[in-house]
Design a protein around this motif. Structure first.
Motif, PDB file in Angstrom:
ATOM      1  N   ASP A  66     -62.037   8.782 -40.763  1.00  0.00           N
ATOM      2  CA  ASP A  66     -63.292   8.521 -40.058  1.00  0.00           C
ATOM      3  C   ASP A  66     -63.177   7.239 -39.238  1.00  0.00           C
ATOM      4  N   VAL A  67     -63.623   7.274 -37.989  1.00  0.00           N
ATOM      5  CA  VAL A  67     -63.570   6.092 -37.123  1.00  0.00           C
ATOM      6  C   VAL A  67     -64.962   5.629 -36.715  1.00  0.00           C
ATOM      7  N   ALA A  68     -66.008   6.185 -37.303  1.00  0.00           N
ATOM      8  CA  ALA A  68     -67.370   5.831 -36.917  1.00  0.00           C
ATOM      9  C   ALA A  68     -67.678   4.389 -37.298  1.00  0.00           C
ATOM     10  N   CYS A  69     -68.436   3.741 -36.448  1.00  0.00           N
ATOM     11  CA  CYS A  69     -68.832   2.354 -36.675  1.00  0.00           C
ATOM     12  C   CYS A  69     -69.694   2.257 -37.931  1.00  0.00           C
ATOM     13  N   ALA A  70     -69.398   1.276 -38.772  1.00  0.00           N
ATOM     14  CA  ALA A  70     -70.160   1.104 -40.004  1.00  0.00           C
ATOM     15  C   ALA A  70     -71.560   0.576 -39.753  1.00  0.00           C
ATOM     16  N   LEU A  71     -71.794  -0.003 -38.565  1.00  0.00           N
ATOM     17  CA  LEU A  71     -73.104  -0.581 -38.266  1.00  0.00           C
ATOM     18  C   LEU A  71     -74.058   0.432 -37.639  1.00  0.00           C
ATOM     19  N   CYS A  72     -73.544   1.264 -36.733  1.00  0.00           N
ATOM     20  CA  CYS A  72     -74.427   2.209 -36.037  1.00  0.00           C
ATOM     21  C   CYS A  72     -74.123   3.673 -36.338  1.00  0.00           C
ATOM     22  N   ASP A  73     -72.921   3.964 -36.818  1.00  0.00           N
ATOM     23  CA  ASP A  73     -72.505   5.327 -37.145  1.00  0.00           C
ATOM     24  C   ASP A  73     -72.625   6.266 -35.940  1.00  0.00           C
ATOM     25  N   GLN A  74     -72.336   5.717 -34.734  1.00  0.00           N
ATOM     26  CA  GLN A  74     -72.448   6.510 -33.513  1.00  0.00           C
ATOM     27  C   GLN A  74     -71.120   6.599 -32.758  1.00  0.00           C
ATOM     28  N   LEU A  75     -70.493   5.454 -32.504  1.00  0.00           N
ATOM     29  CA  LEU A  75     -69.269   5.413 -31.719  1.00  0.00           C
ATOM     30  C   LEU A  75     -68.119   4.906 -32.571  1.00  0.00           C
ATOM     31  N   ASP A  76     -66.910   4.974 -31.991  1.00  0.00           N
ATOM     32  CA  ASP A  76     -65.726   4.509 -32.702  1.00  0.00           C
ATOM     33  C   ASP A  76     -65.820   3.008 -32.968  1.00  0.00           C
ATOM     34  N   GLU A  77     -65.381   2.617 -34.150  1.00  0.00           N
ATOM     35  CA  GLU A  77     -65.463   1.217 -34.561  1.00  0.00           C
ATOM     36  C   GLU A  77     -64.232   0.451 -34.095  1.00  0.00           C
ATOM     37  N   THR A  78     -64.324  -0.161 -32.918  1.00  0.00           N
ATOM     38  CA  THR A  78     -63.316  -1.084 -32.420  1.00  0.00           C
ATOM     39  C   THR A  78     -63.860  -2.502 -32.535  1.00  0.00           C
ATOM     40  N   THR A  79     -63.011  -3.484 -32.295  1.00  0.00           N
ATOM     41  CA  THR A  79     -63.469  -4.875 -32.358  1.00  0.00           C
ATOM     42  C   THR A  79     -64.533  -5.145 -31.306  1.00  0.00           C
ATOM     43  N   ASP A  80     -64.299  -4.696 -30.075  1.00  0.00           N
ATOM     44  CA  ASP A  80     -65.266  -4.928 -29.003  1.00  0.00           C
ATOM     45  C   ASP A  80     -66.600  -4.250 -29.310  1.00  0.00           C
ATOM     46  N   HIS A  81     -66.531  -3.020 -29.806  1.00  0.00           N
ATOM     47  CA  HIS A  81     -67.770  -2.304 -30.114  1.00  0.00           C
ATOM     48  C   HIS A  81     -68.516  -2.986 -31.261  1.00  0.00           C
ATOM     49  N   LEU A  82     -67.796  -3.332 -32.319  1.00  0.00           N
ATOM     50  CA  LEU A  82     -68.424  -3.857 -33.526  1.00  0.00           C
ATOM     51  C   LEU A  82     -69.165  -5.157 -33.261  1.00  0.00           C
ATOM     52  N   ILE A  83     -68.587  -6.037 -32.459  1.00  0.00           N
ATOM     53  CA  ILE A  83     -69.151  -7.373 -32.282  1.00  0.00           C
ATOM     54  C   ILE A  83     -70.030  -7.471 -31.044  1.00  0.00           C
ATOM     55  N   CYS A  84     -69.798  -6.631 -30.051  1.00  0.00           N
ATOM     56  CA  CYS A  84     -70.526  -6.778 -28.783  1.00  0.00           C
ATOM     57  C   CYS A  84     -71.408  -5.579 -28.426  1.00  0.00           C
ATOM     58  N   SER A  85     -70.816  -4.413 -28.299  1.00  0.00           N
ATOM     59  CA  SER A  85     -71.514  -3.296 -27.664  1.00  0.00           C
ATOM     60  C   SER A  85     -72.262  -2.392 -28.625  1.00  0.00           C
ATOM     61  N   CYS A  86     -72.069  -2.551 -29.929  1.00  0.00           N
ATOM     62  CA  CYS A  86     -72.803  -1.757 -30.911  1.00  0.00           C
ATOM     63  C   CYS A  86     -74.298  -2.043 -30.786  1.00  0.00           C
ATOM     64  N   VAL A  87     -75.127  -1.027 -30.921  1.00  0.00           N
ATOM     65  CA  VAL A  87     -76.563  -1.208 -30.773  1.00  0.00           C
ATOM     66  C   VAL A  87     -77.106  -2.169 -31.825  1.00  0.00           C
ATOM     67  N   TYR A  88     -76.540  -2.145 -33.009  1.00  0.00           N
ATOM     68  CA  TYR A  88     -76.953  -3.069 -34.064  1.00  0.00           C
ATOM     69  C   TYR A  88     -76.583  -4.499 -33.670  1.00  0.00           C
TER      70      TYR A  88
END
Length: 310
Positions: free
Chosen positions: A187-209
């Motif tokens: 599973d690669v879903a983001c642990a914060l939003c469970d919508q997109l792949d959990e990369t460093t950029d997504h997790l810290i910047c672009s995640c909706v959470y």
């Protein structure tokens, strides 16, 4: 049963385990010196050629990560184009990375202060003046240049937070996306939003959470325009935010970005390993509580964070 010969006795004694006493080893090490010359006959990893101590003494975990076939590399060969970095083939654990930074700092000091080697060799003149990536900053692996301004190391946050941010900028956090690439999970879903792949950029910047957390903090400081967007990357957003601020405020901005990024990563780990989650307002309270504790320990620039709660 016959009597053992002297040679047999010697073989038996040689087979016994022998661990040198620490005091004796230290006395021996401090009483000998290694003449480097052009560095061709001095071993980089095993000889005590540095002014402080041999590398296995102050960096034992890093030494264990060096390939056995590379232990015989000479000082001359190791410092040429920073080839010693390529010798580190073992797992890059936290202790190995910490000792790697220590070694790099000692090489920098040694190169600048005690040794400015200009030696003649068969191929012409060898000049080893600085293994420090020609003053461009610290690199984690050979050929990997430092990303971002180096002065973020002066941010008023604990060292563990700076080290975390350094790893994040190089994309070395163990996110779900990276773990999948290494075959460690599916599973690669983001642990914060469970919508997109959990990369460093997504997790810290672009995640909706994450964007909700950043927006709340920056809005209270009157800097909502600098909040990350859905397509923001960590490095680009951070550099752009710094560039829009006066020089005097950039350290304070770093002292805001680093601990919030750190707390977002801890929230991700809380959800992944403890199966507990905080809503953005709750995480903001945790961030402010942690900032207040750090301020009490002497990190005064973090008052910028607590000011957002006023």
């Amino acid at each position: 049963m016959g009597m053992a010969t002297p040679d047999q006795d010697r073989l038996l004694l040689d087979a016994l385990p022998s661990t040198p006493e620490r005091k004796i080893s230290s006395m021996f090490s401090s009483s000998i010196t290694v003449e480097i010359g052009n560095g061709a006959s001095t071993q980089f990893w095993t000889d005590a050629w540095l002014p402080t101590a041999a590398i296995p003494t102050f960096a034992p975990n890093l030494f264990k990560a060096v390939g056995r076939r590379r232990l015989g590399r000479s000082v001359k060969d190791a410092l040429t184009d920073r080839r010693w970095v390529c010798d580190i083939t073992g797992a890059h654990t936290a202790l190995v990375l910490y000792e790697y930074v220590q070694l790099w700092a000692r090489l920098k000091t040694f190169s600048y202060g005690l040794w400015n080697l200009i030696a003649s060799s068969g191929a012409g003149q060898l000049m080893v003046s600085t293994p420090y990536v020609q003053r461009t900053g610290l690199a984690l692996w050979a050929g990997r240049a430092w990303r971002g301004p180096r002065n973020f190391w002066h941010a008023a946050v604990p060292p563990k937070v700076k080290f975390f941010f350094w790893i994040a900028l190089h994309g070395r956090l163990w996110t779900a996306e990276r773990r999948k690439r290494r075959g460690l999970q599916l599973d690669v879903a983001c642990a914060l939003c469970d919508q997109l792949d959990e990369t460093t950029d997504h997790l810290i910047c672009s995640c909706v959470y994450a964007r909700e957390v950043w927006s709340c903090l920056l809005h209270s400081l009157g800097s909502l325009a600098t909040a990350p967007q859905q397509d923001s990357s960590l490095l680009d957003w951070w550099l752009l935010g710094r560039a829009t601020l006066p020089q005097a405020l950039r350290r304070s901005f770093d002292s805001l970005v680093l601990p919030v990024s750190w707390c977002l990563w801890k929230e991700r780990n809380r959800r992944t390993f403890d199966h507990r989650s905080l809503m953005p307002p709750e995480l903001l309270c945790c961030i402010l509580d942690e900032a207040n504790a750090w301020i009490g320990a002497g990190y005064g620039c973090l008052a910028l964070l607590t000011a957002s709660a006023a």
